[in-house]
Write an enzyme that holds these catalytic residues in place. Structure first.
Site, short mmCIF file in Angstrom:
data_model
loop_
_atom_site.label_atom_id
_atom_site.label_comp_id
_atom_site.label_asym_id
_atom_site.label_seq_id
_atom_site.Cartn_x
_atom_site.Cartn_y
_atom_site.Cartn_z
N ASN A 198 2.34 1.41 4.33
CA ASN A 198 2.62 0.14 5.04
C ASN A 198 2.34 0.25 6.55
O ASN A 198 3.00 -0.39 7.37
CB ASN A 198 4.05 -0.36 4.79
CG ASN A 198 4.30 -1.82 5.21
OD1 ASN A 198 5.39 -2.16 5.65
ND2 ASN A 198 3.31 -2.67 5.11
N CYS A 250 -1.36 0.91 7.44
CA CYS A 250 -2.80 0.63 7.61
C CYS A 250 -3.25 -0.62 6.85
O CYS A 250 -3.56 -1.64 7.45
CB CYS A 250 -3.64 1.82 7.14
SG CYS A 250 -3.35 3.34 8.07
N ARG A 251 -3.29 -0.55 5.51
CA ARG A 251 -3.93 -1.61 4.72
C ARG A 251 -3.04 -2.82 4.48
O ARG A 251 -3.48 -3.96 4.67
CB ARG A 251 -4.40 -1.04 3.37
CG ARG A 251 -5.49 -0.01 3.51
CD ARG A 251 -5.69 0.77 2.24
NE ARG A 251 -4.52 1.60 1.92
CZ ARG A 251 -4.36 2.29 0.80
NH1 ARG A 251 -5.30 2.25 -0.13
NH2 ARG A 251 -3.28 3.03 0.63
N SER A 252 -1.81 -2.63 4.00
CA SER A 252 -1.01 -3.82 3.65
C SER A 252 -0.57 -4.62 4.88
O SER A 252 -0.55 -5.86 4.80
CB SER A 252 0.16 -3.47 2.74
OG SER A 252 1.07 -2.58 3.33
N ASP A 286 -8.37 4.03 1.71
CA ASP A 286 -7.30 4.26 2.68
C ASP A 286 -7.87 4.74 4.01
O ASP A 286 -8.32 5.89 4.12
CB ASP A 286 -6.32 5.30 2.11
CG ASP A 286 -5.01 5.29 2.85
OD1 ASP A 286 -5.00 4.83 4.02
OD2 ASP A 286 -4.00 5.72 2.28
N CYS A 299 0.87 -1.18 0.00
CA CYS A 299 0.00 0.00 0.00
C CYS A 299 0.91 1.23 0.00
O CYS A 299 2.09 1.12 -0.33
CB CYS A 299 -0.97 -0.01 1.17
SG CYS A 299 -0.21 0.07 2.81
#
Ligand code: 4NP
Length: 156
Positions: A11, A13-15, A123, A8
């Protein structure tokens, strides 16, 4: 060994959420000996940091381990070392395509889950919707694992 890298922007939050969820699914399926998982950011601003509090909270609430996660920036060697490089949204995808070696395939998580209403994992750094992001990440990771099991005939 099949290697999967989630990507993401930051690195945090999402990934990392996808890495923890996917690792959990891999362990549940008894495939830890066959699949390695990691995550990285396109930017390096948060390198060395733990995931965002929202990501840690949602993972803990779901009973998913995340204590090993530390942010890092993607490096050129990742394109050689990982079989599946899987990003979160179309901005990530165009940036990845810009920096990837020619011919290297890169993926977007929700392209593995065509039944999802979304194509991009929004995001939560900006929207704050960590629970909704978790639902998207979970759906994408389940479909990705199914796809990998089919492509590599993994029984578990
Ligand atoms: P992520 O969210 O890409 O899901 O980790 C972000 C985290 C940090 C920033 C942007 C997005 N940032 O600009 O610092």
């Amino acid at each position: 060994m099949i290697r999967v890298l989630f990507v993401c922007l930051g690195n945090i939050c999402r990934s990392p959420m996808a890495e923890a969820v996917f690792q959990h699914l891999v362990e549940e399926a008894g495939l830890s000996e066959h699949i390695r998982t990691d995550s990285a950011g396109l930017g390096g601003w948060h390198a060395g940091a733990k995931p965002h509090r929202g990501t840690r909270q949602v993972l803990s609430a779901k009973g998913i381990r995340h204590d090993w996660l530390t942010a890092r920036q993607i490096v050129p060697a990742d394109f050689e070392q990982f079989d599946y490089i899987v990003c979160m949204d179309e901005e990530n995808l165009s940036e990845l395509r810009r920096i990837a070696p020619q011919g290297k395939k890169v993926f977007r998580l929700l392209d593995f889950a065509p039944e999802s209403n979304e194509q991009n994992v929004e995001d939560p750094y900006y929207t704050g919707r960590f629970e909704y992001v978790y639902q998207l990440v979970e759906a994408g990771c389940s479909s990705l694992l199914q796809r990998i099991r089919e492509e590599h005939t993994l029984q578990g």
